[in-house]
Design a protein around this motif. Structure first.
Motif, PDB file in Angstrom:
ATOM      1  N   ASN A  74       5.728  35.928  27.028  1.00 44.67           N
ATOM      2  CA  ASN A  74       7.007  36.489  26.593  1.00 44.67           C
ATOM      3  C   ASN A  74       8.055  36.431  27.706  1.00 44.67           C
ATOM      4  N   SER A  75       7.641  36.687  28.928  1.00 42.92           N
ATOM      5  CA  SER A  75       8.574  36.650  30.059  1.00 42.92           C
ATOM      6  C   SER A  75       9.139  35.256  30.259  1.00 42.92           C
ATOM      7  N   VAL A  76       8.285  34.250  30.226  1.00 41.00           N
ATOM      8  CA  VAL A  76       8.722  32.866  30.434  1.00 41.00           C
ATOM      9  C   VAL A  76       9.593  32.408  29.267  1.00 41.00           C
ATOM     10  N   PHE A  77       9.140  32.688  28.032  1.00 41.17           N
ATOM     11  CA  PHE A  77       9.899  32.298  26.850  1.00 41.17           C
ATOM     12  C   PHE A  77      11.288  32.920  26.878  1.00 41.17           C
ATOM     13  N   ASN A  78      11.374  34.144  27.344  1.00 42.59           N
ATOM     14  CA  ASN A  78      12.636  34.863  27.389  1.00 42.59           C
ATOM     15  C   ASN A  78      13.643  34.223  28.336  1.00 42.59           C
ATOM     16  N   GLU A  79      13.190  33.432  29.289  1.00 43.31           N
ATOM     17  CA  GLU A  79      14.082  32.803  30.264  1.00 43.31           C
ATOM     18  C   GLU A  79      14.845  31.610  29.685  1.00 43.31           C
ATOM     19  N   HIS A  80      14.382  31.083  28.561  1.00 42.20           N
ATOM     20  CA  HIS A  80      15.034  29.910  27.975  1.00 42.20           C
ATOM     21  C   HIS A  80      16.476  30.261  27.590  1.00 42.20           C
ATOM     22  N   PRO A  81      17.422  29.346  27.851  1.00 43.11           N
ATOM     23  CA  PRO A  81      18.832  29.635  27.533  1.00 43.11           C
ATOM     24  C   PRO A  81      19.075  30.023  26.070  1.00 43.11           C
ATOM     25  N   SER A  82      18.249  29.549  25.163  1.00 41.98           N
ATOM     26  CA  SER A  82      18.443  29.891  23.745  1.00 41.98           C
ATOM     27  C   SER A  82      18.148  31.358  23.465  1.00 41.98           C
ATOM     28  N   ARG A  83      17.552  32.052  24.410  1.00 43.27           N
ATOM     29  CA  ARG A  83      17.214  33.466  24.228  1.00 43.27           C
ATOM     30  C   ARG A  83      18.310  34.387  24.773  1.00 43.27           C
ATOM     31  N   ARG A  84      19.461  33.830  25.113  1.00 43.55           N
ATOM     32  CA  ARG A  84      20.590  34.621  25.610  1.00 43.55           C
ATOM     33  C   ARG A  84      21.518  34.972  24.467  1.00 43.55           C
ATOM     34  N   ILE A  85      22.136  36.131  24.557  1.00 43.01           N
ATOM     35  CA  ILE A  85      23.082  36.558  23.530  1.00 43.01           C
ATOM     36  C   ILE A  85      24.422  35.900  23.828  1.00 43.01           C
TER      37      ILE A  85
END
Length: 160
Positions: A74-85
């Protein structure tokens, strides 16, 4: 790969790159008391997100590794630019909420409605990750459940 070490290194790297971690990069593990399998472990990340072991764990060490594995993914996946608001994400999310609840556009612009409050929360967190937003929304939900939001509204506290 030692996933427990990898998770800790991930958060230390984030901190060294300037991430604002209120409690430092410490990853906290908690075991559910048990004298026999299956063992269950929870890991709390520096931002407050919590993940639990997700498989049958015959040992406490395996439960810890299992919790670390899901937290690291989850931490790594969250770093992807698509996970930014982003603005695009906000517009899409608000449109989907309006469609789901048969709302109208005026609701989305009125912070006193549920969808308007949702938009306000998203806009207030522009640039943050979805994990950070999820942590904030969990706090918001807990405040609602325990009656604190209602009490704050009665005292005319602002959303900020």
């Amino acid at each position: 790969v030692n996933v427990v070490e990898a998770l800790q290194e991930f958060w230390q790297m984030k901190q060294s790159r300037g991430a604002d971690l209120k409690n430092g990069a410490l990853v906290v593990y908690e075991m559910v008391p048990s004298n026999s399998p299956p063992y269950v472990c929870y890991v709390t990340l520096p931002g407050g997100s919590c993940f639990g072991s997700f498989q049958f764990c015959p040992t406490k060490a395996e439960a810890r590794r299992s919790a670390a594995k899901i937290a690291l993914m989850n931490s790594v996946f969250n770093e992807h630019p698509s996970r930014r608001i982003t603005d695009e994400f906000i517009e899409k999310s608000v449109s989907e909420a309006l469609a789901s609840f048969n709302g109208n556009r005026e609701e989305a612009d009125n912070p006193n409605t549920g969808i308007g409050a949702f938009r306000f929360m998203l806009e207030s967190n522009k640039g943050k990750s979805m994990l950070e937003f999820q942590e904030l929304m969990t706090v918001f939900q807990l405040l609602h459940w325990n009656g604190s939001l209602k009490a704050m509204r009665e005292r005319q506290c602002s959303r900020q």
